[in-house]
Scaffold this motif. Structure first.
Motif, short mmCIF file in Angstrom:
data_model
loop_
_atom_site.label_atom_id
_atom_site.label_comp_id
_atom_site.label_asym_id
_atom_site.label_seq_id
_atom_site.Cartn_x
_atom_site.Cartn_y
_atom_site.Cartn_z
N MET A 1 32.52 -20.43 -36.66
CA MET A 1 32.22 -18.92 -36.07
C MET A 1 33.37 -18.26 -36.57
O MET A 1 33.24 -16.92 -36.74
CB MET A 1 32.37 -19.20 -34.66
CG MET A 1 30.76 -19.82 -34.10
SD MET A 1 29.54 -18.98 -34.42
CE MET A 1 29.77 -17.38 -33.70
N VAL A 2 34.51 -18.62 -36.71
CA VAL A 2 35.59 -17.55 -37.31
C VAL A 2 35.20 -17.28 -38.67
O VAL A 2 35.60 -16.04 -39.01
CB VAL A 2 37.04 -18.31 -37.35
CG1 VAL A 2 38.18 -17.60 -37.92
CG2 VAL A 2 37.35 -18.65 -35.76
N HIS A 3 34.71 -18.08 -39.47
CA HIS A 3 34.62 -17.72 -40.92
C HIS A 3 33.24 -16.56 -40.84
O HIS A 3 33.42 -15.80 -41.50
CB HIS A 3 33.95 -18.86 -41.79
CG HIS A 3 35.26 -19.90 -42.06
ND1 HIS A 3 36.15 -19.26 -43.00
CD2 HIS A 3 35.30 -21.06 -41.75
CE1 HIS A 3 36.95 -20.39 -43.09
NE2 HIS A 3 36.61 -21.38 -42.63
N VAL A 4 32.36 -16.84 -39.79
CA VAL A 4 31.11 -16.19 -39.83
C VAL A 4 31.50 -14.65 -39.42
O VAL A 4 31.08 -13.50 -39.89
CB VAL A 4 30.26 -16.48 -38.92
CG1 VAL A 4 29.09 -15.55 -38.59
CG2 VAL A 4 29.57 -17.96 -39.60
N THR A 5 32.65 -14.53 -38.62
CA THR A 5 33.18 -13.35 -37.85
C THR A 5 33.84 -12.46 -38.99
O THR A 5 33.71 -11.47 -39.02
CB THR A 5 33.76 -13.62 -36.65
OG1 THR A 5 33.13 -14.22 -35.66
CG2 THR A 5 34.31 -12.27 -35.95
N LEU A 6 34.75 -13.21 -39.76
CA LEU A 6 35.24 -12.55 -40.81
C LEU A 6 34.25 -12.14 -41.76
O LEU A 6 34.49 -10.87 -42.21
CB LEU A 6 36.27 -13.62 -41.61
CG LEU A 6 37.36 -14.03 -40.66
CD1 LEU A 6 38.23 -15.00 -41.32
CD2 LEU A 6 38.42 -12.88 -40.30
N ALA A 7 33.32 -12.78 -42.19
CA ALA A 7 32.38 -12.13 -43.24
C ALA A 7 31.65 -11.26 -42.62
O ALA A 7 31.39 -10.29 -43.34
CB ALA A 7 31.37 -13.51 -43.33
N GLY A 8 31.39 -11.12 -41.27
CA GLY A 8 30.63 -9.88 -40.52
C GLY A 8 31.53 -8.79 -40.72
O GLY A 8 30.85 -7.66 -40.81
N LEU A 9 32.80 -8.64 -40.59
CA LEU A 9 33.59 -7.70 -40.22
C LEU A 9 33.88 -7.50 -41.96
O LEU A 9 34.74 -6.29 -42.22
CB LEU A 9 34.87 -8.34 -39.75
CG LEU A 9 34.86 -8.62 -38.35
CD1 LEU A 9 36.12 -8.92 -37.79
CD2 LEU A 9 34.27 -7.08 -37.49
N GLY A 10 33.62 -8.21 -42.92
CA GLY A 10 33.91 -7.77 -44.34
C GLY A 10 35.29 -8.29 -44.72
O GLY A 10 35.36 -8.13 -45.91
N LEU A 11 35.92 -9.03 -44.08
CA LEU A 11 37.52 -9.56 -44.25
C LEU A 11 37.05 -10.63 -45.36
O LEU A 11 37.81 -11.16 -46.31
CB LEU A 11 38.11 -9.98 -43.11
CG LEU A 11 38.51 -8.81 -42.29
CD1 LEU A 11 39.33 -9.36 -41.04
CD2 LEU A 11 39.34 -7.67 -43.03
N GLY A 12 35.74 -11.42 -44.95
CA GLY A 12 35.79 -12.42 -45.91
C GLY A 12 35.61 -12.19 -47.23
O GLY A 12 35.94 -12.90 -48.49
#
Length: 201
Positions: free
Chosen positions: A52-63
């Protein structure tokens, strides 16, 4: 929000991915063998939170930023390798009783670290989830979180189940404590080697 038909198409794809053996499943298997079903469930929960942390980062563009910076990918990867090797050494060094007391409570934390230090997960999320995101359907981050929750929930059930079944084998091997420690340590070493040779593509 997410279109029901899109979500319906996402669920079987996510399930197929969850069923594919990988580092997360192997970690939960090792925890189940060594410490029993409770540890495997805790480890699976840690893996799911990391997802979920990875998905959140991806959604925020940080990924995307992390994926675009070569040295960031390598730093995260080698931190993960070092941590897995440390787990392997600690598993071999301690006695069975002390290991159980010391490591069982940290199954969740250990799994979370393993998940967060696997940069391949970031790249996977960036490649897979956006295929189902429809900008016109609502906030992109909310869609990422919904798809991530589906992935994490399915992964939690499957990884925990694998670990629980592995705990039965672990009980059979418990009489040979040293052998079980070598097996558990070998799993950590194998995961470290797998992470060490990962390529960005």
């Amino acid at each position: 929000m997410v279109d029901p038909l899109t979500l319906l198409a996402f669920v079987p794809a996510a399930l197929a991915l969850n069923l594919t053996p990988g580092a997360d499943m192997m970690f939960c298997l090792g925890q189940g063998m060594r410490f029993g079903p409770k540890a495997s469930v805790a480890a699976s929960a840690g893996i799911s939170l990391g997802g979920m942390v990875h998905v959140t980062l991806a959604g925020l563009g940080l990924g995307a930023v992390i994926a675009a910076v070569p040295w960031a990918f390598d730093v995260i990867r080698w931190v993960g390798v070092a941590y897995l090797l440390w787990l392997a050494v600690q598993t071999l060094r301690g006695g069975a009783a002390r290991q159980d007391l010391a490591l069982r409570p940290s199954a969740f934390r250990g799994a979370l670290i393993v998940s967060l230090t696997n940069p391949k997960v970031i790249l996977f999320v960036l490649a897979f989830v956006p295929q189902f995101v429809v900008p016109d359907a609502g906030p992109v981050l909310a869609q990422f979180l919904i798809f991530g929750a589906v992935l994490s929930a399915g992964g939690f059930v499957i990884n925990a189940t694998v670990g629980i079944f592995a705990s039965g084998l672990g009980r059979k091997l418990a009489k040979g404590g040293q052998a079980l420690r070598w097996i558990s340590s070998g799993i950590f070493v194998a995961l470290a080697a797998r992470l060490a040779v990962l390529e960005r593509t």
